[in-house]
Each structure stands twice: as structure tokens, then as C-alpha cells.
Enzyme design. Structure first.
Site, PDB file in Angstrom:
ATOM      1  CG  HIS A   1      -9.186  -2.980  -2.338  1.00 54.63           C
ATOM      2  ND1 HIS A   1     -10.283  -2.292  -2.836  1.00 54.63           N
ATOM      3  CD2 HIS A   1      -8.786  -2.300  -1.247  1.00 54.63           C
ATOM      4  CE1 HIS A   1     -10.529  -1.238  -2.081  1.00 54.63           C
ATOM      5  NE2 HIS A   1      -9.634  -1.221  -1.085  1.00 54.63           N
TER       6      HIS A   1
ATOM      7  CG  ASP B   1      -2.020   0.991   1.197  1.00 54.62           C
ATOM      8  OD1 ASP B   1      -1.767   2.161   0.831  1.00 54.62           O
ATOM      9  OD2 ASP B   1      -3.144   0.629   1.549  1.00 54.62           O
TER      10      ASP B   1
ATOM     11  CG  ASN C   1     -13.634  -1.264   4.201  1.00 53.75           C
ATOM     12  OD1 ASN C   1     -13.921  -1.872   5.219  1.00 53.75           O
ATOM     13  ND2 ASN C   1     -12.590  -0.453   4.128  1.00 53.75           N
TER      14      ASN C   1
ATOM     15  CG  HIS D   1      -6.727  -3.055   3.116  1.00 44.78           C
ATOM     16  ND1 HIS D   1      -5.901  -2.018   2.744  1.00 44.78           N
ATOM     17  CD2 HIS D   1      -7.958  -2.754   2.641  1.00 44.78           C
ATOM     18  CE1 HIS D   1      -6.612  -1.116   2.086  1.00 44.78           C
ATOM     19  NE2 HIS D   1      -7.870  -1.541   2.004  1.00 44.78           N
TER      20      HIS D   1
END
Length: 136
Positions: A100, A30, A87, A102
Site C-alpha cells: 500500500h 485512511d 514502507n 499513502h
């Protein structure tokens, strides 16, 4: 998608620090990490939400989460644990409308991802009712 930053990464229009990949997913660091080793796993084909992503793609994404977490755990970073997060929708905090996940290493309780969940006082605690509504 023409304005999707993750699609631009997949098309090599934007550089990324790739950690791992498989047939359906790509993992990269990230650019705005909340902890050392914070990695994003994306599908190689554009899907907006987890709920519309084919199961075989989600399976490859989870396999990549597993691989990345093990790579980080066995590195010199030595995290104490991990948060895995995805999310769906702006209301839930999704900023890039491309599925996506994380992988967020944890090095201390107050570092990295923090839970700040507050129970809505309007929540219906009748779980039988909620179950019936979901299973209609």
C-alpha cells in the site's frame, strides 16, 4: 489472505470510503488519518511487499496516487503539498502486510507526516563501495 484487513476491504467485508479505483488498485480514506484527506492506495490482488509486486500493478497504483493527489489538490481542502509513502517490512514501519501507498496532504510543516530521519553514525560514506555492493 484470510486475516488481511485490506483484502477484507476489497471483498467488501469491511466498509471503506473509496476515493478512486482502476483495474489494479483501490484508493480509500485512511481510518486513522494523520491529515485531512490522508488516502491509502492498495493493490487489488494481495502482494505483501512493493519489491514483489508486478510492475504493471505498481504502475496502476502510482497512476491512482496521481489521480487522488489531483482530486485533493482541486478540492476545498487546499493542501500546500503532499507526502507519498510506502514502507516495506515491520522494521520500516509497515503495519499491514499488503502493498500500500499513502497519499498524505500537508497543510503546514508541523502537521501530518513529519520527517524524523536521523543519520546512523555507522553509515558507510564510501559511495563507490556501496554502489559496487548493490551492482554485484
Amino acid at each position: 489472505m484470510s486475516n488481511c484487513v485490506f483484502c477484507a476491504i476489497l471483498n467488501k467485508e469491511i466498509p471503506a470510503r473509496v476515493i478512486a479505483e482502476n483495474e489494479n488498485a483501490l484508493a480509500f480514506l485512511d481510518v486513522n488519518p494523520i491529515s485531512d484527506g490522508h488516502t491509502i492506495i492498495i493493490s487489488k490482488k494481495h502482494y505483501k511487499f512493493l519489491s514483489e509486486t508486478p510492475v504493471e500493478v505498481l504502475s496502476d497504483m502510482i497512476k491512482l496516487c496521481h489521480e487522488v493527489a489531483n482530486k485533493i489538490a482541486n478540492s476545498s481542502l487546499k493542501p500546500w503539498g503532499f507526502n507519498y509513502l510506502s514502507n516495506e517490512g515491520k522494521i520500516a514501519g509497515q503495519e499491514v502486510m499488503h502493498i500500500h501507498m499513502h497519499v498524505i496532504p500537508k497543510y503546514g510543516k508541523e502537521e501530518g507526516f513529519k520527517f524524523g530521519l536521523e543519520k546512523n553514525h555507522y553509515v558507510n560514506n564510501d559511495l563507490d563501495y556501496i554502489q559496487k555492493q548493490i551492482n554485484k
